[in-house]
Design a protein around this motif. Sequence first.
Motif, PDB file in Angstrom:
ATOM      1  N   TYR A   1      -0.610  26.960  -1.797  1.00 18.90           N
ATOM      2  CA  TYR A   1      -0.498  27.992  -0.765  1.00 18.90           C
ATOM      3  C   TYR A   1      -1.880  28.493  -0.358  1.00 18.90           C
ATOM      4  N   LYS A   2      -2.116  28.501   0.918  1.00 15.99           N
ATOM      5  CA  LYS A   2      -3.343  29.047   1.473  1.00 15.99           C
ATOM      6  C   LYS A   2      -3.009  29.764   2.767  1.00 15.99           C
ATOM      7  N   PHE A   3      -3.751  30.817   3.040  1.00 13.01           N
ATOM      8  CA  PHE A   3      -3.592  31.505   4.321  1.00 13.01           C
ATOM      9  C   PHE A   3      -4.679  30.985   5.252  1.00 13.01           C
ATOM     10  N   GLU A   4      -4.296  30.131   6.170  1.00  9.92           N
ATOM     11  CA  GLU A   4      -5.261  29.479   7.048  1.00  9.92           C
ATOM     12  C   GLU A   4      -4.949  29.782   8.507  1.00  9.92           C
ATOM     13  N   TRP A   5      -5.983  29.762   9.332  1.00 11.41           N
ATOM     14  CA  TRP A   5      -5.814  29.866  10.776  1.00 11.41           C
ATOM     15  C   TRP A   5      -7.022  29.221  11.444  1.00 11.41           C
ATOM     16  N   LYS A   6      -6.880  28.860  12.684  1.00 11.70           N
ATOM     17  CA  LYS A   6      -7.956  28.194  13.405  1.00 11.70           C
ATOM     18  C   LYS A   6      -9.116  29.175  13.603  1.00 11.70           C
ATOM     19  N   GLY A   7     -10.301  28.756  13.173  1.00 13.34           N
ATOM     20  CA  GLY A   7     -11.477  29.611  13.326  1.00 13.34           C
ATOM     21  C   GLY A   7     -11.871  30.337  12.056  1.00 13.34           C
ATOM     22  N   LYS A   8     -11.109  30.145  10.972  1.00 18.59           N
ATOM     23  CA  LYS A   8     -11.394  30.879   9.736  1.00 18.59           C
ATOM     24  C   LYS A   8     -12.774  30.537   9.184  1.00 18.59           C
ATOM     25  N   SER A   9     -13.130  29.241   9.209  1.00 22.04           N
ATOM     26  CA  SER A   9     -14.439  28.846   8.682  1.00 22.04           C
ATOM     27  C   SER A   9     -15.574  29.474   9.486  1.00 22.04           C
ATOM     28  N   GLU A  10     -15.354  29.634  10.784  1.00 22.35           N
ATOM     29  CA  GLU A  10     -16.370  30.277  11.619  1.00 22.35           C
ATOM     30  C   GLU A  10     -16.520  31.746  11.259  1.00 22.35           C
ATOM     31  N   CYS A  11     -15.428  32.363  10.787  1.00 18.58           N
ATOM     32  CA  CYS A  11     -15.474  33.773  10.379  1.00 18.58           C
ATOM     33  C   CYS A  11     -16.452  33.975   9.225  1.00 18.58           C
ATOM     34  N   TYR A  12     -16.476  33.022   8.285  1.00 19.93           N
ATOM     35  CA  TYR A  12     -17.413  33.117   7.168  1.00 19.93           C
ATOM     36  C   TYR A  12     -18.847  33.108   7.683  1.00 19.93           C
TER      37      TYR A  12
ATOM     38  N   ASP B   1     -19.553  36.434  19.354  1.00 23.71           N
ATOM     39  CA  ASP B   1     -20.374  35.291  19.713  1.00 23.71           C
ATOM     40  C   ASP B   1     -21.310  35.008  18.545  1.00 23.71           C
ATOM     41  N   PHE B   2     -21.123  33.864  17.899  1.00 23.76           N
ATOM     42  CA  PHE B   2     -21.910  33.536  16.710  1.00 23.76           C
ATOM     43  C   PHE B   2     -23.389  33.343  17.048  1.00 23.76           C
ATOM     44  N   LYS B   3     -23.666  32.723  18.186  1.00 26.47           N
ATOM     45  CA  LYS B   3     -25.043  32.370  18.528  1.00 26.47           C
ATOM     46  C   LYS B   3     -25.856  33.577  18.977  1.00 26.47           C
ATOM     47  N   ASP B   4     -25.251  34.441  19.770  1.00 33.61           N
ATOM     48  CA  ASP B   4     -26.017  35.555  20.345  1.00 33.61           C
ATOM     49  C   ASP B   4     -25.175  36.824  20.391  1.00 33.61           C
ATOM     50  N   PRO B   5     -24.925  37.452  19.233  1.00 31.18           N
ATOM     51  CA  PRO B   5     -24.032  38.610  19.179  1.00 31.18           C
ATOM     52  C   PRO B   5     -24.514  39.806  19.982  1.00 31.18           C
TER      53      PRO B   5
ATOM     54  N   ASN C   1      -6.861  34.851  17.324  1.00 28.29           N
ATOM     55  CA  ASN C   1      -7.936  35.660  17.915  1.00 28.29           C
ATOM     56  C   ASN C   1      -8.060  36.996  17.193  1.00 28.29           C
ATOM     57  N   TRP C   2      -6.931  37.590  16.893  1.00 25.75           N
ATOM     58  CA  TRP C   2      -6.933  38.887  16.216  1.00 25.75           C
ATOM     59  C   TRP C   2      -7.459  38.738  14.784  1.00 25.75           C
ATOM     60  N   LEU C   3      -7.039  37.705  14.091  1.00 27.06           N
ATOM     61  CA  LEU C   3      -7.497  37.460  12.725  1.00 27.06           C
ATOM     62  C   LEU C   3      -8.995  37.167  12.693  1.00 27.06           C
TER      63      LEU C   3
ATOM     64  N   MET D   1     -11.155  38.271  14.697  1.00 29.50           N
ATOM     65  CA  MET D   1     -11.846  39.538  14.941  1.00 29.50           C
ATOM     66  C   MET D   1     -11.881  40.386  13.664  1.00 29.50           C
ATOM     67  N   MET D   2     -10.780  40.443  12.933  1.00 27.51           N
ATOM     68  CA  MET D   2     -10.669  41.341  11.789  1.00 27.51           C
ATOM     69  C   MET D   2     -11.382  40.836  10.537  1.00 27.51           C
ATOM     70  N   TYR D   3     -11.319  39.531  10.265  1.00 28.28           N
ATOM     71  CA  TYR D   3     -11.797  39.032   8.973  1.00 28.28           C
ATOM     72  C   TYR D   3     -13.258  39.356   8.677  1.00 28.28           C
ATOM     73  N   PRO D   4     -14.210  39.007   9.547  1.00 27.17           N
ATOM     74  CA  PRO D   4     -15.606  39.296   9.188  1.00 27.17           C
ATOM     75  C   PRO D   4     -15.887  40.778   9.045  1.00 27.17           C
ATOM     76  N   ARG D   5     -15.198  41.604   9.807  1.00 26.32           N
ATOM     77  CA  ARG D   5     -15.412  43.050   9.723  1.00 26.32           C
ATOM     78  C   ARG D   5     -14.906  43.602   8.394  1.00 26.32           C
ATOM     79  N   LEU D   6     -13.772  43.097   7.940  1.00 22.96           N
ATOM     80  CA  LEU D   6     -13.241  43.546   6.650  1.00 22.96           C
ATOM     81  C   LEU D   6     -14.129  43.077   5.501  1.00 22.96           C
ATOM     82  N   ARG D   7     -14.661  41.881   5.613  1.00 25.72           N
ATOM     83  CA  ARG D   7     -15.530  41.386   4.547  1.00 25.72           C
ATOM     84  C   ARG D   7     -16.780  42.254   4.425  1.00 25.72           C
ATOM     85  N   LEU D   8     -17.370  42.614   5.559  1.00 25.18           N
ATOM     86  CA  LEU D   8     -18.560  43.461   5.541  1.00 25.18           C
ATOM     87  C   LEU D   8     -18.212  44.866   5.059  1.00 25.18           C
ATOM     88  N   ALA D   9     -17.037  45.353   5.463  1.00 26.97           N
ATOM     89  CA  ALA D   9     -16.605  46.680   5.030  1.00 26.97           C
ATOM     90  C   ALA D   9     -16.427  46.737   3.522  1.00 26.97           C
TER      91      ALA D   9
END
Length: 608
Positions: A58-69, A137-141, A166-168, A170-178
């Motif tokens: 079992y894994k919780f996966e979605w498109k773009g998750k690796s980019e979130c890291y 935007d990963f390249k130029d935030p 899209n929502w996930l 948006m939320m994942y990197p912010r929660l990790r930093l929080a």
Amino acid sequence: MAENIEIKKVDGKSLDIEAVDKEKLKAVFPQCFSEGKLDIDKLLSLCGEYIDNDFEKYKFEWKGKSECYKIAGKRSTGTLRPCVQESVDFENTNNLYIEGDNLEVLKLLQNAYYRKVKMIYIDPPYNTGNDFVYEDDFKDPLAKYKEITSQTTKSNPETMGRYHTNWLNMMYPRLRLAANLLRDDGVIFISIDDNEVTNLRKLCDEVFGEENFVADFLWKKKSTTTNVEGVSVSALTEHILCYKKADKGINNRVVSKEERSYPFSDELGNYRKTIIEKKNEGTYARKTMEFPIIGHKPREGKRWQIGEEKARTLEKLNRFIYEEGIVKLKIYDFEDKDTTSAYPNLLFEHGSTDSATKDLKELLRGNYFDNPKPTQLIKQLCVFSDTEDKNDIILDFFSGSATTAHAVMQLNAEDGGNRQFIMVQLPELTDEKSEAYKAGYKNICEIGKERIRRAGAKIKAEHTKVDTGFKVFKLDTSNLVKWDDTPILDNNTQDLFTRMNNMVESIKTDRTELDVVYEVMLKLGIPVTYKIFETQVNGRKVYSIGEDGLVLVCLDKSNGGITPEDITAMCDLAPAKIVAAENAFKDDVALSNAYYISKDKGIEIELL
């Protein structure tokens, strides 16, 4: 330089959280690192996990998750620029209001506020398909941030095919930093509706650990149903997910004896009655606790909460009553004590969206914000996580109408606390047809700041000792040319010309020295609430950070530049560190001498 010496330079980027996490891992599992690289297979085997190529786990996966890291780990070169004219009591307050994309701001807060925040509350945008401006935007935030603040909001329609992802993303990197900002006894509360609560729960399990789940609070947001064609069930509640960092984050509720009533009386005095039965099953099962008390055994499936020896003593004192088929114990007011109990996960008496809208409308004299949260609700969440000294940092990085700031000030006024708030809000543009825009509020931040000013003034009128001020900071690119790595677009010749022209100076021509000092504080890990004193040392302008001169910053290159005598005079003030602009020194010899002078005095020197 005249000699081959290497003076340390201030790192112009935000905290490298990946390196920090790597060092933590290396400290515990040094054998899993070879030439600085992690051997993940070895780490897993040491933890009893073995690679078995089982791809059906079992894994919780979605498109773009690796980019979130990558987005969460990418260091920011931006800064927060002070805006004194929009602040209240700038020099003395410990509260912060920050305008900017919260992803970049959270990165910039890492150095100074790493593991210092007691409580985080956020009310992120619900995934309704509208008002979706947090598209990273990963390249130029920073360029993306500039773009967002000069255009209307974008939608996130279900027809995109990436409605949830899209929502996930948006939320994942912010929660990790929080999570990095929370203390070990810190907690986070997140408001969410039914639409994404399941995904948010999975997301938080991954970021904070499912073992750190505390509760799914249900808040009653309104009392009446909404009659909308095609809708058969009207939601009257919202979820508030709560996770702790590591240690226990939610306090037990203290029930004071003064809160209780003692409606009965006899010759000994006033008393209350309490049932002394408990479920007799599972881990609570105790056959030895089923003895009779005043001739009556506990009801079926129950057992007593007190032992037989204590029961016999209380029987002799005539402390039991048998009524309505239940044995009850008398507890007198003169012997009663404060007790603790668990909080319920139902929040039904803590304001509503209607009451919050009404209160905000009265305060601002206009209806300028949709569906704000009530201050009563946020105050209760603060109480859940309070420490004994009530001197905690409260963070809200989806600040909206700044309810959290209002609630923190109000709660401090009520209980004498000294909590500090940090509000972060993207300056989303208000609709030109809205009441807010017509009233002069061009973006949401202007509404939030005005709310804090008015609420603070009202509280200050009755409670003069409460800190109702706030420092305003605004996200921007670095103040130093060499630290600014934002890409220059191919067709933007003016930007290229300006950047090259500025290379002559280390500080951008449109920035102030105070801008630079605050950036230095952020990059060195000094909270921007520390006071800054402008002073003269050996006739040269110097900025002293902190009441005890923790750090001295010198950017003054007048009269030929910084000399060894200047550095000696600065060292005599015994700061922990001296930060100076490299191009402000008189020459390479003066720079070399500065290095040896500070080294002899045991004072670190860093260059900009």
